[in-house]
Enzyme design. Structure first.
Site, PDB file in Angstrom:
ATOM      1  CD  GLU A 196     -11.971  -0.728   8.275  1.00  0.00           C
ATOM      2  OE1 GLU A 196     -12.022  -1.381   9.327  1.00  0.00           O
ATOM      3  OE2 GLU A 196     -11.057  -0.851   7.434  1.00  0.00           O
ATOM      4  CB  VAL A 246     -19.933 -25.346 -16.395  1.00  0.00           C
ATOM      5  CG1 VAL A 246     -19.386 -24.846 -15.067  1.00  0.00           C
ATOM      6  CG2 VAL A 246     -20.735 -26.622 -16.174  1.00  0.00           C
ATOM      7  NE  ARG A 303      -7.494 -39.902 -18.195  1.00  0.00           N
ATOM      8  CZ  ARG A 303      -6.441 -40.689 -18.350  1.00  0.00           C
ATOM      9  NH1 ARG A 303      -5.525 -40.366 -19.264  1.00  0.00           N
ATOM     10  NH2 ARG A 303      -6.288 -41.772 -17.619  1.00  0.00           N
ATOM     11  N   GLY A 333       0.803  -1.208   0.000  1.00  0.00           N
ATOM     12  CA  GLY A 333       0.000   0.000   0.000  1.00  0.00           C
ATOM     13  C   GLY A 333       0.836   1.258   0.000  1.00  0.00           C
ATOM     14  CB  ILE A 367      -8.462  -5.406  -0.070  1.00  0.00           C
ATOM     15  CG1 ILE A 367      -8.534  -4.831   1.348  1.00  0.00           C
ATOM     16  CG2 ILE A 367      -7.615  -6.662  -0.114  1.00  0.00           C
ATOM     17  CD1 ILE A 367      -9.286  -5.714   2.313  1.00  0.00           C
ATOM     18  CG  ASP A 368      -8.655  -0.434   2.097  1.00  0.00           C
ATOM     19  OD1 ASP A 368      -9.505  -1.311   2.325  1.00  0.00           O
ATOM     20  OD2 ASP A 368      -7.845  -0.033   2.943  1.00  0.00           O
ATOM     21  N   GLY A 378     -16.291 -19.231 -29.639  1.00  0.00           N
ATOM     22  CA  GLY A 378     -16.457 -19.198 -31.081  1.00  0.00           C
ATOM     23  C   GLY A 378     -15.131 -18.931 -31.765  1.00  0.00           C
TER      24      GLY A 378
END
Length: 989
Positions: A460, A865, A858, A313, A360-361, A774
């Site tokens: 907050e 989904v 595989r 930060g 995150i702010d 596509g």
């Protein structure tokens, strides 16, 4: 054999009128290894044979030295030349000769002319050829009695004269800017090239001189920090640097020792899906003191490190910039105390700092988003969605407290994304005297309309306009006063946890790569940069200025200058706040427009379902109802309208809980208005539609074009119409983003994480994951970047056998280096239309066959989904932003017509008039109604919202056959993905 001319000539002609000299010269060049590829005799010709032949030639022989390219061993020990397209480093025919592992060949035209020629012996013709066998060629020339002329030019070894007297020079350098090559194996056997002792010594020296970069994660952790560590490490290694992890933030710098550890390529595998930071983070008190920074300087110099990439930060970045300013004094002090040598001092006298904002702010000025912000928002909306279920069941109110001490971004965006009734954020504090009454009015009004739950988001750092804190308890008490059963939920550090979302993986990755480039391009005169994202582009901003501006926001709030605080946030912050009010508070009747300006607005879903159709419809409806407009849903697409006249008016309670609902509540399909244009026009006239919003993918785009083209026959289609792109494929021309694509990418990242975990547990298994899209490779390219796929196959970059061979080589090498360790799951991403030949199943089969028991393969096909269930936070926020823009567009276009006093009532209804017999648009005043720019596609270009006429896009920017736009705006993703997977290293080596 001589090879292409380093003079960059495609061919050269040697001319004589002497028949014997012509034959002698031909024999000379064939002895040097040239081959005749074409001959011409004037007496025996056809029109085809004249192509490229000079008009004065009696005879011509074309000699060619064929391109050198890789050979492979065939049965019986024979060597066969590989097809050029499959050789190491092949790019394209157009670039032949520019690749380090192919040469373009050269053509000599020998001409026997019927004209008299005068040879200037003082200025003979001269050309220089490249050869990888300079000694053998010299011996051959001596053997045939040719003259050896010493060269005075550095790049030229020697020269000779051909029988015509032209000077032929030879060089071991393929081009003027290349390295010297003394063995044909460089081309014929790229992997067998013999390295000289000198090259080994040079490599050792270069190892010692490599740039050493340390990566630090500091301050509060944020999802995506691990992706940044991975990107910096692998990009650093790719660019020839050594990268060190500084563990536990600045503490690692101060303590040194094992807390400064070099990272290898495989050390950072599997980090994209892991939250937090594996190298740790901490707040270091010692680094705040000068003695701590002095010790950090010593530890860095001792390890040869003089560059720091800091992810954190504003506090962490401020400390880093202070460290750079003090560095000259600190290192000089260490020299004076004899703790470092003079050589160390001279080598590391300057420190390079590059910042990555991990927070995150989302509170850093100068960037549209910070690493971790959208992951945190994703966590908030996920939890509030869970709370909604229990709140509706018990008809309760919930006060949800989110992080954001000095920044209300999380509070604002979560309010929009969760359909909250009310929010409290520091940038827009409510009045001290009446915020409680205002809160009561809004919540009671929504309850009276039929809503069973109440959600209030509290940051907050929430305050009132007198800077008094507003706590969750106070908000709860207010709600209890109006009789609501109220609960408080503090999300706390849950907001920091979990795997990063798709966008944060992308952001941390591309910013991490650019951070390494910034380190390598830095000079002492360049201020420390912070890597930012502005208008969807990665940019470098001065670190000091960004931090200073960020602190200005807090100062503005403390000074009660809330307008300034709002302006200092990113450009969309204020708009987003107004958007929130338009769907939550303005339903009180205060924003009703005059009855004469009220409209009938139709909304239709066209194409495949995506998870963002309902949120966009909800916002468009609530925003329109707040102004007094009527909103009509055309149910089940154009087929429903044509067959059943399926139109339903939408009310507030119909849509209020669609913010987190995927699919389409009003129904969608791929039908188009051209199925019965007359019936479509009939129902448009019956309901007196004043505007149309078409939400969907390429079919929605096509539908808009068809309606626009039908305006000449059906005047009702002169209404303003807007296509809002919503498709997982992101293939609608005119926009770089489509609603639903982010939800799809989040779903794919989770799916691929699970598949990689299975592959890792099996140790020797690779999955080929087939994704939709596509003929647009956007989804595959983005998914490959954010999941760490080894290879990505898209329609824009055709697959050939060489590509597959390189990828299998990379896969084999990776398995050898992993040695069965954890987090070693491997996937390939394959677009469903990438190739008709190299299908998902075939790629998997080739991998399995190449494994020969060492590894297996595989397929994994997520199918539908990928459309996702609940829309992502980014899709919800952008659905709000774009839907309101569409409504405003329709309102503005209608205002120009309905309030034009020069138009009659019929002309207002028709939206055109005749001016001296010329049909003229009532909106634009242009002579053509079709070109009045009221049939548009709304899009996001960078961070700007644009409206582009559908006719312009259809005619100029659309691949109709491939159903996508011509602008491949995601191509850079493939380059970064290949760099970090190791694929680019395979191709360059």
């Amino acid at each position: 054999m001589p090879e292409p001319s380093i003079s960059d000539l495609s061919f050269t002609s040697f001319v004589t009128n002497d028949d014997n000299l012509f034959e002698e010269t031909f024999n000379f060049y064939t002895k040097l290894g040239f081959h005749a590829t074409r001959s011409y005799v004037k007496d025996n010709r056809s029109d085809f044979e004249l192509t490229g032949i000079s008009t004065d030639s009696i005879k011509e022989i074309w000699l060619e030295s064929f391109p050198l390219s890789e050979v492979v061993e065939a049965s019986g020990g024979r060597e066969l030349r590989k097809p050029l397209q499959e050789s190491v480093g092949y790019e394209s025919e157009a670039l032949l000769g520019y690749s380090p592992y192919q040469s373009g060949g050269v053509v000599i035209k020998l001409r026997l002319s019927n004209h008299d020629l005068e040879k200037n012996n003082d200025l003979p013709g001269e050309v220089t050829f490249f050869t990888a066998s300079i000694d053998k060629l010299k011996a051959k020339l001596i053997e045939i009695g040719a003259e050896i002329i010493p060269s005075k030019i550095d790049l030229v070894e020697f020269s000779t004269r051909d029988p015509m007297g032209d000077v032929i020079s030879f060089s071991s350098y393929p081009s003027l800017n290349s390295k010297k090559i003394t063995s044909p194996d460089f081309f014929l056997h790229p992997k067998k090239e013999v390295r000289s002792e000198e090259s080994i010594v040079e490599q050792v020296k270069s190892e010692e001189g490599k740039k050493k970069i340390a990566i630090i994660t500091s301050g509060g952790d944020a999802p995506g920090m691990n992706a940044a560590v991975r990107a910096v490490t692998r990009a650093g290694i790719f660019y020839g640097c050594k990268v060190y992890a500084c563990y536990e933030g600045y503490t690692g710098l101060v303590k040194g020792g094992d807390m400064l550890k070099e990272l290898q390529w495989q050390d950072v595998r599997g980090l994209l899906s892991i939250g937090g930071t594996i190298i740790g983070t901490a707040r270091c008190k010692e680094f705040r003191e000068r003695w701590g920074r002095l010790q950090a300087c010593y530890n860095m110099v001792s390890n040869g490190i003089d560059a720091l990439v800091v992810c954190g930060g504003d506090g962490s970045l401020t400390g880093a910039d202070l460290f750079r300013k003090e560095w000259p004094e600190l290192i000089k002090e260490l020299l004076g105390e004899d703790k470092i040598t003079k050589e160390q001092y001279e080598t590391h006298r300057n420190l390079t700092i590059v910042g990555l904002v991990g927070s995150i702010d989302n509170d850093m000025c100068g960037t549209d988003s910070t690493i971790g912000a959208y992951s945190s928002l994703e966590r908030i909306i996920e939890l509030v969605d869970y709370i909604d279920a229990t709140a509706a069941s018990h008809s309760r109110a919930f006060v949800v407290e989110v992080m954001g001490r000095h920044c209300g971004w999380l509070g604002l965006m979560s309010g929009i994304a969760t359909g909250a009734d009310y929010i409290f954020i520091p940038e827009r504090p409510p009045s001290e005297s009446n915020w409680k009454d205002d809160l009561k009015k809004v919540c009671l009004r929504h309850r009276e309309k039929g809503r069973r739950k109440t959600t209030v988001i509290v940051a907050e750092g929430a305050i009132d306009d007198q800077l008094n804190p507003i706590t969750s308890e106070e908000v709860k008490d207010v709600l209890v006063e109006i009789g609501l059963d109220t609960r408080i939920t503090r999300l706390g550090h849950v907001q920091r946890g979990g795997a990063p979302c798709a966008f944060d993986r992308f952001l941390a990755t591309v910013q991490g790569v650019d951070a390494v480039r910034a380190v390598l391009e830095s000079t002492p005169a360049i201020p420390s940069p912070v890597i930012s994202i502005l208008e969807n582009k990665i940019v470098r901003q001065p670190l000091v200025e960004s931090v200073a501006q960020t602190k200005t926001v807090s100062a503005a709030i403390e000074a009660k200058d809330f307008d300034k605080a709002l302006q200092l946030r990113d450009q969309e912050f204020a708009t987003s706040y107004e958007n929130f009010l338009s769907v939550s508070k303005y339903d009180d009747g205060s924003y009703l427009v005059p009855e004469s300006s009220r409209l009938n607005i139709a909304i239709i879903h066209v194409g495949a379902p995506t998870s963002a159709l309902n949120p966009a419809t909800r916002v468009a409806t609530l925003n329109s109802l707040a102004k007094g407009h009527r909103v009509f849903a055309i149910r089940n697409g154009f087929a429903g309208l044509i067959r059943h006249g399926a139109v339903r008016e939408l009310n507030w309670i119909d849509v209020e809980d669609w913010h987190n609902t995927g699919g389409s509540e009003i129904g969608t399909n791929r039908s188009l208005p051209s199925d019965d244009m007359g019936t479509v026009a009939y129902y448009f006239q019956q309901y007196k539609f004043d505007g149309l919003i078409i939400i969907g993918g390429f079919e929605a785009f096509t539908a808009l074009y068809e309606l626009d083209a039908a305006r000449a026959q059906y005047p009702i289609f002169n209404i303003p119409m807007c296509c809002l792109p919503a498709t997982v494929s992101n293939n609608v021309p005119g926009t770089e983003y489509s609603l639903g694509s982010d939800t799809c990418l989040n779903t794919l990242s989770g799916y691929c994480d699970a598949v990689k975990q299975s592959a890792s547990a099996s140790r020797r298994r690779t999955f080929v994951v087939e994704v939709q899209g596509g003929y647009s490779g956007y989804l595959a390219s983005y998914a490959g970047l954010i999941t760490g796929a080894l290879a990505v196959y898209t329609p824009e970059n055709p697959i050939n056998l060489q590509t597959v061979q390189e990828d299998i080589e990379l896969l084999t090498r990776t398995y050898e280096e992993d040695d069965g360790k954890n987090r070693s799951g491997k996937i390939f991403i394959h677009n469903e239309k990438a190739s008709k030949v190299y299908t998902t199943d075939l790629i998997a089969a080739i991998i399995g066959e190449a494994g020969k028991g060492r590894f297996e393969s595989r397929t994994a096909v997520p199918g539908h989904v990928q459309q996702g269930k609940s829309p992502s936070s980014i899709d919800r926020v952008n659905a709000c932003r774009l839907a309101i823009k569409c409504c405003n567009f329709i309102e503005d276009a209608n205002f120009q017509v309905k309030h034009n006093a020069n138009l009659s009532a019929d002309e207002r209804h028709l939206r055109f008039f005749y001016d001296d017999g010329v049909k003229t648009s009532a909106v634009s005043g242009k002579s053509s109604v079709i070109d009045d720019n009221t049939s548009v596609v709304i899009g996001i270009q960078g961070s700007e919202v644009t409206f582009t006429p559908v006719k312009q896009l259809w005619e100029n920017e659309t691949h109709h056959k491939w159903r996508k736009g011509k602008n491949v705006h995601w191509e850079q993703l493939n380059i970064v993905s290949d760099l970090l997977s190791g694929r680019l290293s395979i191709r360059t080596t």
